[in-house]
Design a protein around this motif. Sequence first.
Motif, mmCIF file in Angstrom:
data_model
loop_
_atom_site.group_PDB
_atom_site.id
_atom_site.type_symbol
_atom_site.label_atom_id
_atom_site.label_comp_id
_atom_site.label_asym_id
_atom_site.label_seq_id
_atom_site.Cartn_x
_atom_site.Cartn_y
_atom_site.Cartn_z
ATOM 1 N N MET A 1 26.016 39.081 -20.936
ATOM 2 C CA MET A 1 24.631 38.996 -21.174
ATOM 3 C C MET A 1 23.929 40.081 -21.560
ATOM 4 O O MET A 1 23.142 39.881 -22.179
ATOM 5 C CB MET A 1 24.207 38.293 -20.045
ATOM 6 N N GLU A 2 24.505 41.090 -21.642
ATOM 7 C CA GLU A 2 23.554 42.478 -22.122
ATOM 8 C C GLU A 2 23.707 42.415 -23.351
ATOM 9 O O GLU A 2 22.806 43.142 -24.218
ATOM 10 C CB GLU A 2 24.197 43.699 -21.545
ATOM 11 N N LYS A 3 24.790 41.804 -24.001
ATOM 12 C CA LYS A 3 24.618 41.728 -25.541
ATOM 13 C C LYS A 3 23.617 41.153 -25.994
ATOM 14 O O LYS A 3 23.015 41.343 -27.212
ATOM 15 C CB LYS A 3 26.178 41.111 -25.872
ATOM 16 N N VAL A 4 23.246 39.975 -25.397
ATOM 17 C CA VAL A 4 22.185 39.191 -25.761
ATOM 18 C C VAL A 4 20.864 39.888 -25.865
ATOM 19 O O VAL A 4 19.808 39.988 -26.760
ATOM 20 C CB VAL A 4 21.828 37.951 -24.967
ATOM 21 N N VAL A 5 20.578 40.821 -24.957
ATOM 22 C CA VAL A 5 19.582 41.709 -24.883
ATOM 23 C C VAL A 5 19.449 42.884 -25.836
ATOM 24 O O VAL A 5 18.454 42.956 -26.295
ATOM 25 C CB VAL A 5 19.350 42.361 -23.309
ATOM 26 N N GLU A 6 20.632 43.247 -26.128
ATOM 27 C CA GLU A 6 20.579 44.121 -27.191
ATOM 28 C C GLU A 6 20.278 43.563 -28.464
ATOM 29 O O GLU A 6 19.616 44.064 -29.278
ATOM 30 C CB GLU A 6 22.112 44.703 -27.120
ATOM 31 N N ILE A 7 20.862 42.465 -28.796
ATOM 32 C CA ILE A 7 20.642 41.749 -29.978
ATOM 33 C C ILE A 7 19.140 41.680 -30.234
ATOM 34 O O ILE A 7 18.674 41.617 -31.248
ATOM 35 C CB ILE A 7 21.427 40.312 -30.217
ATOM 36 N N SER A 8 18.690 40.952 -29.035
ATOM 37 C CA SER A 8 17.005 40.800 -29.249
ATOM 38 C C SER A 8 16.314 42.030 -29.388
ATOM 39 O O SER A 8 15.190 42.049 -30.281
ATOM 40 C CB SER A 8 16.609 40.151 -27.848
ATOM 41 N N ARG A 9 16.431 43.310 -28.722
ATOM 42 C CA ARG A 9 15.867 44.286 -28.831
ATOM 43 C C ARG A 9 16.202 44.794 -30.507
ATOM 44 O O ARG A 9 15.225 45.234 -30.989
ATOM 45 C CB ARG A 9 16.211 45.477 -28.035
ATOM 46 N N ASN A 10 17.215 44.513 -31.058
ATOM 47 C CA ASN A 10 17.438 44.710 -32.392
ATOM 48 C C ASN A 10 16.827 44.372 -33.342
ATOM 49 O O ASN A 10 16.166 44.401 -34.412
ATOM 50 C CB ASN A 10 18.950 44.715 -32.643
ATOM 51 N N ILE A 11 16.552 42.942 -32.991
ATOM 52 C CA ILE A 11 15.674 41.861 -33.910
ATOM 53 C C ILE A 11 14.290 42.365 -33.877
ATOM 54 O O ILE A 11 13.589 42.620 -34.776
ATOM 55 C CB ILE A 11 15.781 40.499 -33.238
ATOM 56 N N TRP A 12 13.760 42.739 -32.785
ATOM 57 C CA TRP A 12 12.219 43.189 -32.429
ATOM 58 C C TRP A 12 12.150 44.384 -33.305
ATOM 59 O O TRP A 12 11.172 44.726 -33.898
ATOM 60 C CB TRP A 12 11.903 43.272 -31.123
ATOM 61 N N GLN A 13 13.129 45.306 -33.084
ATOM 62 C CA GLN A 13 13.098 46.609 -33.912
ATOM 63 C C GLN A 13 12.920 46.258 -35.467
ATOM 64 O O GLN A 13 12.464 46.889 -36.087
ATOM 65 C CB GLN A 13 14.148 47.479 -33.602
ATOM 66 N N ALA A 14 13.824 45.381 -35.971
ATOM 67 C CA ALA A 14 14.133 45.136 -37.331
ATOM 68 C C ALA A 14 12.711 44.572 -37.824
ATOM 69 O O ALA A 14 12.357 44.903 -38.733
ATOM 70 C CB ALA A 14 14.934 44.142 -37.367
ATOM 71 N N MET A 15 12.113 43.781 -36.766
ATOM 72 C CA MET A 15 10.759 42.855 -37.268
ATOM 73 C C MET A 15 9.566 44.143 -37.502
ATOM 74 O O MET A 15 8.858 44.066 -38.476
ATOM 75 C CB MET A 15 10.448 42.322 -36.074
ATOM 76 N N LYS A 16 9.831 45.315 -36.562
ATOM 77 C CA LYS A 16 8.784 46.334 -36.614
ATOM 78 C C LYS A 16 9.058 47.226 -37.956
ATOM 79 O O LYS A 16 8.163 47.710 -38.730
ATOM 80 C CB LYS A 16 9.101 47.401 -35.609
ATOM 81 N N GLU A 17 10.399 47.434 -38.244
ATOM 82 C CA GLU A 17 10.659 48.187 -39.495
ATOM 83 C C GLU A 17 10.599 47.234 -40.762
ATOM 84 O O GLU A 17 10.944 47.869 -41.874
ATOM 85 C CB GLU A 17 11.909 48.923 -39.142
ATOM 86 N N VAL A 18 10.469 45.986 -40.673
ATOM 87 C CA VAL A 18 10.519 44.970 -41.911
ATOM 88 C C VAL A 18 12.006 45.250 -42.288
ATOM 89 O O VAL A 18 12.200 45.461 -43.647
ATOM 90 C CB VAL A 18 9.541 45.089 -42.763
ATOM 91 N N ASP A 19 12.963 45.063 -41.715
ATOM 92 C CA ASP A 19 14.334 45.440 -42.244
ATOM 93 C C ASP A 19 15.102 44.154 -42.453
ATOM 94 O O ASP A 19 15.485 43.274 -41.442
ATOM 95 C CB ASP A 19 14.947 45.989 -40.967
ATOM 96 N N GLU A 20 14.784 43.600 -43.484
ATOM 97 C CA GLU A 20 15.202 42.245 -43.683
ATOM 98 C C GLU A 20 16.855 42.185 -43.777
ATOM 99 O O GLU A 20 17.149 41.009 -43.135
ATOM 100 C CB GLU A 20 14.914 42.010 -45.307
ATOM 101 N N ALA A 21 17.516 43.061 -43.996
ATOM 102 C CA ALA A 21 18.799 42.975 -43.936
ATOM 103 C C ALA A 21 19.419 42.716 -42.784
ATOM 104 O O ALA A 21 20.489 41.640 -42.448
ATOM 105 C CB ALA A 21 19.712 44.065 -44.463
ATOM 106 N N THR A 22 18.906 43.516 -41.625
ATOM 107 C CA THR A 22 19.333 43.404 -40.271
ATOM 108 C C THR A 22 18.549 41.780 -39.891
ATOM 109 O O THR A 22 19.440 41.227 -38.969
ATOM 110 C CB THR A 22 18.706 44.362 -39.372
ATOM 111 N N LEU A 23 17.603 41.627 -39.982
ATOM 112 C CA LEU A 23 17.143 40.114 -39.755
ATOM 113 C C LEU A 23 17.791 39.024 -40.355
ATOM 114 O O LEU A 23 18.435 38.159 -39.295
ATOM 115 C CB LEU A 23 15.677 40.152 -40.174
ATOM 116 N N ILE A 24 18.435 39.244 -41.611
ATOM 117 C CA ILE A 24 19.318 38.231 -41.816
ATOM 118 C C ILE A 24 20.474 38.127 -41.297
ATOM 119 O O ILE A 24 21.112 37.201 -40.806
ATOM 120 C CB ILE A 24 19.478 38.396 -43.414
#
Length: 98
Positions: free
Chosen positions: A1-24
């Motif tokens: 379940m920690e993997k889900v938390v990590e993925i979520s945090r990575n998505i929010w960081q990618a949104m902050k950075e407008v990192d299209e590749a990571t979001l895709i």
Amino acid sequence: MEKVVEISRNIWQAMKEVDEATLINLVHENAEFVHMTRTLDRTAEIGVMKAKNIIVEDVTFIEHTVRAFGDTQIILNRLDLHAIVRGNVAVNSFVVTE
């Protein structure tokens, strides 16, 4: 379940950075982003961020709950979001389901 938390945090960081590749890479192609005034698919959500209609400045995670349903896991994040939305400062506390 920690993997889900990590993925979520990575998505929010990618949104902050407008990192299209990571979001895709991290957001399913059929995902829906539900806003107060509309619902956007992944492509439209990325487009909004690239156009700077929403600029994520800071996300403060308050708590998260992960629920498992067979092979599917969802996370409910309670967070404070600081953003610029269409030129206006927006500070919102809410729960987002991912």
